[in-house]
Enzyme design. Structure first.
Site, PDB file in Angstrom:
ATOM      1  CG  ASP A   1      -2.317  -0.576   0.812  1.00  0.00           C
ATOM      2  OD1 ASP A   1      -2.343  -1.319  -0.183  1.00  0.00           O
ATOM      3  OD2 ASP A   1      -3.305  -0.312   1.500  1.00  0.00           O
TER       4      ASP A   1
ATOM      5  CB  CYS B   1     -15.929  -2.135  -7.879  1.00  0.00           C
ATOM      6  SG  CYS B   1     -15.532  -2.969  -6.341  1.00  0.00           S
TER       7      CYS B   1
ATOM      8  CB  CYS C   1     -16.804 -10.846  -5.619  1.00  0.00           C
ATOM      9  SG  CYS C   1     -15.732  -9.545  -5.029  1.00  0.00           S
TER      10      CYS C   1
ATOM     11  CB  CYS D   1     -15.469 -17.101  -3.548  1.00  0.00           C
ATOM     12  SG  CYS D   1     -14.119 -18.082  -4.218  1.00  0.00           S
TER      13      CYS D   1
HETATM   14  S1  SF4 Z   1     -14.033 -19.734  -7.656  1.00  0.00           S
HETATM   15 FE1  SF4 Z   1     -15.901 -18.840  -8.508  1.00  0.00          FE
HETATM   16  S2  SF4 Z   1     -16.538 -17.253  -7.077  1.00  0.00           S
HETATM   17 FE2  SF4 Z   1     -14.402 -17.774  -6.597  1.00  0.00          FE
HETATM   18  S3  SF4 Z   1     -13.197 -16.272  -7.763  1.00  0.00           S
HETATM   19 FE3  SF4 Z   1     -13.393 -18.086  -9.047  1.00  0.00          FE
HETATM   20  S4  SF4 Z   1     -15.209 -17.685 -10.319  1.00  0.00           S
HETATM   21 FE4  SF4 Z   1     -15.265 -16.250  -8.619  1.00  0.00          FE
HETATM   22  S1  SF4 Z   2     -19.067  -7.978  -5.661  1.00  0.00           S
HETATM   23 FE1  SF4 Z   2     -16.842  -7.543  -5.740  1.00  0.00          FE
HETATM   24  S2  SF4 Z   2     -16.521  -6.552  -7.725  1.00  0.00           S
HETATM   25 FE2  SF4 Z   2     -18.722  -6.499  -7.293  1.00  0.00          FE
HETATM   26  S3  SF4 Z   2     -19.114  -4.556  -6.318  1.00  0.00           S
HETATM   27 FE3  SF4 Z   2     -18.716  -5.996  -4.663  1.00  0.00          FE
HETATM   28  S4  SF4 Z   2     -16.480  -5.883  -4.274  1.00  0.00           S
HETATM   29 FE4  SF4 Z   2     -16.870  -4.920  -6.267  1.00  0.00          FE
END
Ligand code: SF4
Ligand code: SF4
Length: 366
Positions: free
Chosen positions: A135, A224, A254, A258
């Site tokens: 950073d 984002c 996101c 995951c």
């Molecule tokens: S595993 Fe699936 S949810 Fe995780 S980063 Fe990759 S595409 Fe995205």
């Molecule tokens: S899900 Fe991930 S890429 Fe989408 S707005 Fe939220 S932080 Fe940003």
């Protein structure tokens, strides 16, 4: 002063010292030019960095760590794990804070130990120099971390360590000491990950992103929520009001969706850095709208939340409330009444009045 170690012994010693200092992951990459410079330049050319002009101004440093330290040979990469992936309890009227910002300011926590690790390198590689990043300089740190075998980059562009997820804070030391890279000799223990694609056919993060900011392995920062609520210093475009959900500072959607981040018994057992224990996970949004500078100052002591100014905090509160009133009509009368008051208040910051106006669905302030 300690005796000089050979390249592999130095790497192993650095690794042990980083672990002793409490880093969850450590590895070493060769100091080389980025393979992603053209991609970064295109991203900037397309304006996807938004108002983060420092990225556009420092492409050369970002794309080649050797510009930050003459004769650099190695990049020591470390990571702190800050969350196990346990789900949040969502409360009506409260805006969520991204998990990394719930703790004491991570910059201080990482920097102090990176300095100590740098000292260790200089003691064991006499005449060497070290330079901290993390950073401080805008290097492509996820790429460095993947090269150092800390994990692999997912379609959401974050570093994933299979079995541990992606809630990591990264730091680096660039040095002219010649240290064996993690991919150079067989690892002496199980601290390294392979760097293959962790995603396969999965598209969960792309599908779940509320503003459609992700294309595989690229995020348009200007779409984002994390950028909009933390880095974007001006008014937020009308299209985002009502679509970003209950996030007040940052966004973790996101990562939450995951598969690698789902909490398992093993990932819970692996734990997190205790210094990064959460202090505050959400905030009362209507309360924020009445805050003074003194209220903000109390909140941001030793916190990464200080990145947001008071007008940004109020703007973000109105952004999150715009989504909430869509999904919870019971909340609408009090929120809309408060937004109308703000919109009329000539003492209020124009960006906050604009956000109040967007929340109410109007197109401009009188
Ligand atoms: S595993 Fe699936 S949810 Fe995780 S980063 Fe990759 S595409 Fe995205
Ligand atoms: S899900 Fe991930 S890429 Fe989408 S707005 Fe939220 S932080 Fe940003």
């Amino acid at each position: 002063m300690s005796a000089a170690l050979d390249r592999v012994a130095l790497r192993d010693a650095v690794q042990r010292e980083a672990q002793r200092l409490g880093f969850a992951l450590v590895g070493v990459a060769r100091a080389e030019a980025s393979a992603r410079r053209a991609e970064l330049e295109q991203w900037i050319h397309d304006g996807k960095h938004g108002e983060m002009q420092w990225i556009a101004d420092r492409v050369t440093e970002a794309a080649d760590v050797r510009t930050l330290l003459r004769g650099a040979r190695s990049v020591i990469c470390v990571a702190d794990r800050y969350h196990t992936g346990a789900a949040d309890r969502v409360e009506v009227g409260r805006g969520r804070i991204a998990r990394y910002a719930r703790t004491k300011d991570y910059h201080d926590i990482i920097r102090d130990r990176l300095r100590r690790l740098g000292r260790f390198v200089r003691e064991h590689a006499p005449s060497s120099e070290t330079r901290l990043t993390g950073d401080i300089h805008p290097i492509l740190e996820r790429e460095q971390a993947a090269r150092a075998l800390l994990g692999a980059i997912g379609k959401h562009t974050l570093l994933i360590r299979p079995g541990l997820g992606s809630y990591f804070l990264l730091g680096e030391i660039i040095t002219d000491a010649d240290i064996a890279a993690s991919d150079e000799a067989p690892p002496s223990d199980a601290t390294h990950a392979d760097s293959t694609d962790p995603c396969g056919q999965c598209t969960r993060c792309l599908d779940a992103c509320p503003t459609k900011a992700i294309t595989p392995w690229s995020v348009d920062a200007t779409r984002c929520t994390a950028y909009l609520t933390i880095e974007h210093r001006s008014a937020i475009a009308p299209e985002f009001f009502g679509s970003t959900g209950d996030w007040w500072f940052g966004c973790d959607i996101c990562q939450e969706v995951c598969p690698h981040t789902q909490a398992t018994r093993a990932s819970r057992r692996a734990g997190t850095n205790e210094q990064l224990a959460p202090r505050l996970d959400s905030i009362d949004l209507l309360e924020v709208l009445g805050w003074s500078e003194a209220d903000r100052a109390r909140l941001v002591v030793s916190s990464a939340l200080k990145r947001a100014t008071l007008p940004m905090m109020k703007r973000n509160a109105l952004l999150a409330l715009a989504s909430m009133v869509r999904h919870d009509p019971a909340l609408a009368p009090s929120v809309l009444a408060r937004a109308a008051e703000i919109e009329r208040d000539e003492q209020e910051d124009p960006m906050v009045r604009d956000a109040a106006c967007q929340l109410r669905g109007c197109s401009a302030i009188d």
